[in-house]
Structures are given as C-alpha cells and as structure tokens.
Design a protein around this motif. Structure first.
Motif, PDB file in Angstrom:
ATOM      1  N   PHE A   1      27.747  29.069  26.046  1.00  0.00           N
ATOM      2  CA  PHE A   1      28.665  27.968  25.761  1.00  0.00           C
ATOM      3  C   PHE A   1      27.996  26.609  25.964  1.00  0.00           C
ATOM      4  N   ALA A   2      26.672  26.610  26.080  1.00  0.00           N
ATOM      5  CA  ALA A   2      25.964  25.336  26.265  1.00  0.00           C
ATOM      6  C   ALA A   2      26.073  24.464  25.020  1.00  0.00           C
ATOM      7  N   LEU A   3      25.984  25.060  23.841  1.00  0.00           N
ATOM      8  CA  LEU A   3      26.074  24.270  22.612  1.00  0.00           C
ATOM      9  C   LEU A   3      27.483  23.739  22.385  1.00  0.00           C
ATOM     10  N   THR A   4      28.497  24.558  22.640  1.00  0.00           N
ATOM     11  CA  THR A   4      29.864  24.072  22.466  1.00  0.00           C
ATOM     12  C   THR A   4      30.137  22.944  23.460  1.00  0.00           C
ATOM     13  N   GLU A   5      29.550  23.018  24.646  1.00  0.00           N
ATOM     14  CA  GLU A   5      29.696  21.933  25.614  1.00  0.00           C
ATOM     15  C   GLU A   5      28.987  20.676  25.129  1.00  0.00           C
ATOM     16  N   PHE A   6      27.837  20.841  24.493  1.00  0.00           N
ATOM     17  CA  PHE A   6      27.062  19.700  23.987  1.00  0.00           C
ATOM     18  C   PHE A   6      27.828  18.922  22.921  1.00  0.00           C
ATOM     19  N   ILE A   7      28.525  19.630  22.023  1.00  0.00           N
ATOM     20  CA  ILE A   7      29.212  18.946  20.920  1.00  0.00           C
ATOM     21  C   ILE A   7      30.675  18.637  21.233  1.00  0.00           C
ATOM     22  N   CYS A   8      31.138  19.004  22.442  1.00  0.00           N
ATOM     23  CA  CYS A   8      32.558  18.889  22.771  1.00  0.00           C
ATOM     24  C   CYS A   8      32.994  17.427  22.829  1.00  0.00           C
ATOM     25  N   VAL A   9      33.947  17.042  21.992  1.00  0.00           N
ATOM     26  CA  VAL A   9      34.450  15.670  22.006  1.00  0.00           C
ATOM     27  C   VAL A   9      35.334  15.427  23.228  1.00  0.00           C
ATOM     28  N   SER A  10      35.774  16.497  23.884  1.00  0.00           N
ATOM     29  CA  SER A  10      36.627  16.372  25.068  1.00  0.00           C
ATOM     30  C   SER A  10      35.827  16.319  26.359  1.00  0.00           C
ATOM     31  N   LYS A  11      34.496  16.516  26.271  1.00  0.00           N
ATOM     32  CA  LYS A  11      33.601  16.448  27.432  1.00  0.00           C
ATOM     33  C   LYS A  11      34.019  17.427  28.536  1.00  0.00           C
ATOM     34  N   GLN A  12      34.467  18.616  28.122  1.00  0.00           N
ATOM     35  CA  GLN A  12      34.858  19.650  29.076  1.00  0.00           C
ATOM     36  C   GLN A  12      33.615  20.412  29.557  1.00  0.00           C
ATOM     37  N   PRO A  13      33.572  20.825  30.833  1.00  0.00           N
ATOM     38  CA  PRO A  13      32.407  21.573  31.364  1.00  0.00           C
ATOM     39  C   PRO A  13      32.492  23.055  31.012  1.00  0.00           C
ATOM     40  N   HIS A  14      32.145  23.396  29.785  1.00  0.00           N
ATOM     41  CA  HIS A  14      32.342  24.759  29.283  1.00  0.00           C
ATOM     42  C   HIS A  14      31.643  25.810  30.135  1.00  0.00           C
ATOM     43  N   GLN A  15      30.382  25.551  30.505  1.00  0.00           N
ATOM     44  CA  GLN A  15      29.626  26.565  31.244  1.00  0.00           C
ATOM     45  C   GLN A  15      30.249  26.831  32.614  1.00  0.00           C
ATOM     46  N   LYS A  16      30.724  25.786  33.262  1.00  0.00           N
ATOM     47  CA  LYS A  16      31.386  25.939  34.558  1.00  0.00           C
ATOM     48  C   LYS A  16      32.682  26.734  34.414  1.00  0.00           C
ATOM     49  N   ILE A  17      33.427  26.473  33.351  1.00  0.00           N
ATOM     50  CA  ILE A  17      34.686  27.185  33.112  1.00  0.00           C
ATOM     51  C   ILE A  17      34.423  28.677  32.903  1.00  0.00           C
ATOM     52  N   ILE A  18      33.418  29.000  32.079  1.00  0.00           N
ATOM     53  CA  ILE A  18      33.098  30.407  31.813  1.00  0.00           C
ATOM     54  C   ILE A  18      32.581  31.090  33.072  1.00  0.00           C
ATOM     55  N   ARG A  19      31.741  30.396  33.845  1.00  0.00           N
ATOM     56  CA  ARG A  19      31.220  30.989  35.090  1.00  0.00           C
ATOM     57  C   ARG A  19      32.356  31.353  36.041  1.00  0.00           C
ATOM     58  N   GLU A  20      33.322  30.448  36.192  1.00  0.00           N
ATOM     59  CA  GLU A  20      34.453  30.713  37.074  1.00  0.00           C
ATOM     60  C   GLU A  20      35.319  31.846  36.533  1.00  0.00           C
ATOM     61  N   GLY A  21      35.450  31.918  35.211  1.00  0.00           N
ATOM     62  CA  GLY A  21      36.214  33.008  34.612  1.00  0.00           C
ATOM     63  C   GLY A  21      35.553  34.355  34.828  1.00  0.00           C
ATOM     64  N   LEU A  22      34.239  34.419  34.644  1.00  0.00           N
ATOM     65  CA  LEU A  22      33.518  35.677  34.868  1.00  0.00           C
ATOM     66  C   LEU A  22      33.581  36.098  36.331  1.00  0.00           C
ATOM     67  N   ASP A  23      33.487  35.128  37.241  1.00  0.00           N
ATOM     68  CA  ASP A  23      33.578  35.445  38.669  1.00  0.00           C
ATOM     69  C   ASP A  23      34.945  36.038  38.999  1.00  0.00           C
ATOM     70  N   LEU A  24      35.988  35.475  38.396  1.00  0.00           N
ATOM     71  CA  LEU A  24      37.333  35.994  38.631  1.00  0.00           C
ATOM     72  C   LEU A  24      37.468  37.412  38.092  1.00  0.00           C
ATOM     73  N   LEU A  25      36.944  37.658  36.893  1.00  0.00           N
ATOM     74  CA  LEU A  25      36.975  39.014  36.317  1.00  0.00           C
ATOM     75  C   LEU A  25      36.283  40.011  37.224  1.00  0.00           C
ATOM     76  N   LYS A  26      35.106  39.638  37.707  1.00  0.00           N
ATOM     77  CA  LYS A  26      34.334  40.543  38.572  1.00  0.00           C
ATOM     78  C   LYS A  26      35.076  40.807  39.885  1.00  0.00           C
ATOM     79  N   GLN A  27      35.661  39.765  40.433  1.00  0.00           N
ATOM     80  CA  GLN A  27      36.367  39.900  41.691  1.00  0.00           C
ATOM     81  C   GLN A  27      37.604  40.805  41.550  1.00  0.00           C
ATOM     82  N   GLU A  28      38.337  40.656  40.444  1.00  0.00           N
ATOM     83  CA  GLU A  28      39.575  41.394  40.290  1.00  0.00           C
ATOM     84  C   GLU A  28      39.391  42.785  39.690  1.00  0.00           C
ATOM     85  N   LEU A  29      38.411  42.916  38.789  1.00  0.00           N
ATOM     86  CA  LEU A  29      38.260  44.167  38.043  1.00  0.00           C
ATOM     87  C   LEU A  29      36.975  44.926  38.374  1.00  0.00           C
ATOM     88  N   GLY A  30      36.002  44.251  39.011  1.00  0.00           N
ATOM     89  CA  GLY A  30      34.787  44.920  39.483  1.00  0.00           C
ATOM     90  C   GLY A  30      33.755  45.123  38.467  1.00  0.00           C
TER      91      GLY A  30
END
Length: 448
Positions: A419-448
């Motif tokens: 998601f580095a490229l989508t973050e680069f072109i994002c007009v909303s300046k959202q931290p895409h990589q941070k969002i995905i990292r936190e989402g993956l951590d939550l998946l791993k924590q809840e589902l293993g």
C-alpha cells in the motif's frame, strides 16, 4: 513450466540519485546495533547482558514466543548498552566491535543429504530463521506451520532500489545451496522471480522460474504470489529475499554467519550514489561519511516508499540493503495547490504534467503537499494497485476493525509495503501502511 508475470497497473517513480554500479569496501566500523523493532511482533528475551563478550553469530536474544528463534550479533565484540524505552521496552542492543571479527563456527554441512527438520534446526541454531518471513501477516515465519510454497523475488522495482543482478554477482554457489535448503522445507514449489536472464538466480536448479516485467510494485512478492499461487484462508507461504539467501548459503557452505551486505547509497543528497559493503546494524554515520550533503536532509534506511527514517547516529535496518538521502520537505509552497506543477510526480492530469515525460527523473522531497483529511473517493488507488483487491474498502475495514470484512477483502494476501503506492498518491494523506499493519496485527491476534 514457468509463468511470466506482466502487470500494467502501478507507477514507476523515477528519482535522481541512482547508485552507480561501483562497490566501495568501507572499514567495518566500531558500533553496531540490533533493533527488535526490525522484527515485527517479536518480544525479545535478552540472552547477552551488558558487558557480555560475543562472537559474530552468537545470539543476543530470542523470541519470547519461541526460544528456538535466535537473533545473532553481526560482529564480535562487547555488548556495551541495552537501550530501553517506555515500560522498559528494548529499543536497541549496541555492540562495540573488537575489530577482529571472530565467527562462531556452526559447521559445514552437506545440504543435499539433509532432511527438512535438519535444515530447520540448523537455521534455528545459527540465527538465520528470522530471514524466513510468511504471508499472511508479513511476520517471521511460524516454524510449526508448513508452507504450501516458498517465494523469492530477485527483482526490485521500488524507487532507486538496489539492482539484484549486480549485487548478487559471484554468489551463485551460495544461492544454489540456500535454494536447495529451501526445497527441503516445503512439499510445494520454490518460486523464483527475476527481471532478466542475466540474474544469478536465473540459473539455479530445483526452482520454478518466473520472469517479471511492468511498473512498480511488480517486484513486491505479494504481487507475484497473487499471480502465481494466491493465498486462501488457512494457507501459508514463506518469503526469503535474495540478500538473505546469500547469508544462508554462506552459512551452509562455510559454517560461519556473515551478515555483510552490499548496500546501495541512493538519492540526490549523496555526492556519489554508489554501492558499499556493510554489516547489518552498522552505524549510518560511518556509511555516509564524506558523501552526504547534510543540509536539511532526511536519511532513510530502505526505499523512499516503505523505509524507516534514521539519523546519522542511527543504524542500518537488519533487512535493508539500501540507504536513501533526499531533501527534507519542511517548507511551505505558496499557492502550491493553484498553479501548474512541473517538478512533481502525479497520476492526475489536473495542472500536473509528469505524464508528458514519463522518463524524466525528479528530485522529490518529503513534503506531503497537503494535510490529513477524510478519505476522498477518486478511484485513483485502483490505477496503481495490481492485486485483485479493493484497496480503499480494505483500508476502511482495517480502520473500523471488521475482521470478517478484512478476511473477505483479501487481507491475508497483502503486506504494508503493497500500500506504499496508494499512500504516495493519496489526496487524503492517510497513512495506508500503518493502517494495514494495525489491521494485520489485529487479525493475527484474534485469529492466529
């Protein structure tokens, strides 16, 4: 039969400061540091306390979740400081080199006659297991879950990335030994992707070879997995980078853990962009000495899209083979939103003209050219995102923590770097990589 991979969606960001194919061998340096933060999700259990004398290859700490997963010292010397942060979290383990580089001997092995369990145990003992990462979750591989396949991407498409065809020259024997070891770890195939037939990995045996072409992120291993053997729920694939294959291969052939890498110094703020030799965890100041234009400069360990900001007193990332130096974008551009733009890269044609000259190289700084705001639906993410996934919907599912929706939208297939490229072109300046990292951590924590 190999499957060639060619994508059209993506974006090549051409920057000034590509490394010349000349390698300078620098002095080893005196201070090194291993940062547990380089190993996402690992809680360290310290083995070498302050004042301990260690050899290169001796373990400094192991993972609290699995004591077999060791993290070794890159040099021989003394552990001089364990830097801690809030709640005594370990931030860095600093080692001062004794200048002689004594290696712990793990013994030469005949990898062709080894079983998969023997290979695994050898990687554990030598501290090489952290080089094996897994999808899903983009973390160090769980040794208790067998992968359906193993992937190696020998083509780097990120901006100013090190040229693997160059840095791997002369390492054919080490690469073959490491690949032979990988074939013992899976009942599936070992997939190797190269950019051209000149790659040293193009001639290795016992692999399924793929040739890739197209814009970035064709070099990202997630893009290749999606094209070759997509991940379904409950499945695991392992990923190893070519530079780590060399370390594993040298260990198997010589019995010594040599964490020396060929590092690309890239970016407009280097006087002479070039390749150098350095150990993992080396201090940045020694690597950039007399080569860095240190006037309002940001130094990044890794590439400009997914690397980590480090100062000159910082240390090279454990997995990184690139240092990038670009201008710090802390200035304000008057009416920058309301005038034609000729010196920036943009996928939009509204008052921007980079599309007229796709081969032009730019000297970009770190300015985000806007402020953080709510998501704006433009459809631009899909233009640079080659996976068969809805990127904005997945980002939103991660933000409101809907596990079922994250699963259904393909979270198992992605890593933050995708998601580095989508973050680069994002007009909303959202931290895409941070969002995905936190989402993956939550998946791993809840589902293993």
């Amino acid at each position: 039969m190999s499957k060639d991979i060619r994508i059209k969606k993506g974006l090549d960001i051409k920057l000034v400061g590509e490394a010349k194919q000349v390698t300078t061998k620098l002095p080893m340096g005196s201070v090194f540091a291993i940062k547990p933060s380089d190993f996402h999700g690992v809680i360290p259990k310290i083995l070498a306390k302050e004042g301990t004398e260690v050899k290169a290859g001796e373990a400094l700490f192991h993972a609290k979740s699995d004591e077999r997963i060791l993290f070794p010292s890159p040099v021989s010397g003394k552990v001089t400081e364990i830097v801690r942060g809030a709640r005594r979290k370990v931030l860095e383990i600093k080692i001062t080199s004794n200048g002689t580089q004594e290696h712990k001997d793990f013994g030469k092995v005949d990898v062709a006659s080894m079983t998969g369990e023997q290979v695994k145990n050898h990687l554990f003992a030598s501290g090489c297991w952290p080089f094996v990462k897994q999808r899903p979750y983009d973390v160090i591989a769980n040794p208790n879950q067998a992968p359906k396949a193993i992937f190696v991407s020998a083509y780097a498409s990120a901006p100013l990335a090190a040229n693997y065809d160059y840095v791997l020259q002369g390492k054919e024997a080490e690469l073959q030994a490491a690949v032979t070891a990988l074939t013992k770890l899976t009942e599936g195939k070992v997939h190797v992707s190269v950019g051209s037939s000149k790659s040293p990995l193009a001639s290795v045996r016992d692999v399924e070879l793929h040739k890739v072409s197209g814009p970035h992120p064709v070099g990202n291993v997630s893009t290749q997995i999606a094209q070759i053997d997509p991940i379904n729920k409950g499945e695991v694939v392992w990923v190893v980078t070519p530079q780590d294959l060399v370390v594993i291969g040298e260990l198997l052939l010589t019995g010594k853990l040599n964490l020396t890498r060929t590092i690309a110094l890239t970016g407009s703020k280097f006087t002479t962009p070039q390749y150098i030799t350095a150990l993992a965890g080396a201090q940045v100041s020694g690597l950039v000495k007399e080569n860095l234009q240190n006037d309002n400069t940001r130094v990044i360990s890794g590439n400009v899209l997914s690397g980590t900001q480090v100062g000159e007193d910082g240390f090279l990332g454990y997995y990184d083979n690139q240092l990038t130096a670009i201008p710090e974008g802390d200035d304000y551009e008057l009416f920058g939103w309301n005038k034609p733009v000729f010196d920036k890269v943009s996928t939009s044609r509204a008052l921007t003209f980079s599309w007229l000259n796709p081969k032009k190289k730019y000297d970009l700084d770190t300015n985000t050219n806007g402020e953080h705001r709510a998501f704006v639906v433009t459809g631009s993410y899909e233009e640079v995102f080659p996976l068969d996934i809805y990127p904005m919907q997945l980002l939103k599912a991660c933000m409101y923590k809907d596990l079922d929706e994250m699963e259904g939208l393909g979270a198992y297939e992605v890593a933050p770097e995708d998601f580095a490229l989508t973050e680069f072109i994002c007009v909303s300046k959202q931290p895409h990589q941070k969002i995905i990292r936190e989402g993956l951590d939550l998946l791993k924590q809840e589902l293993g």
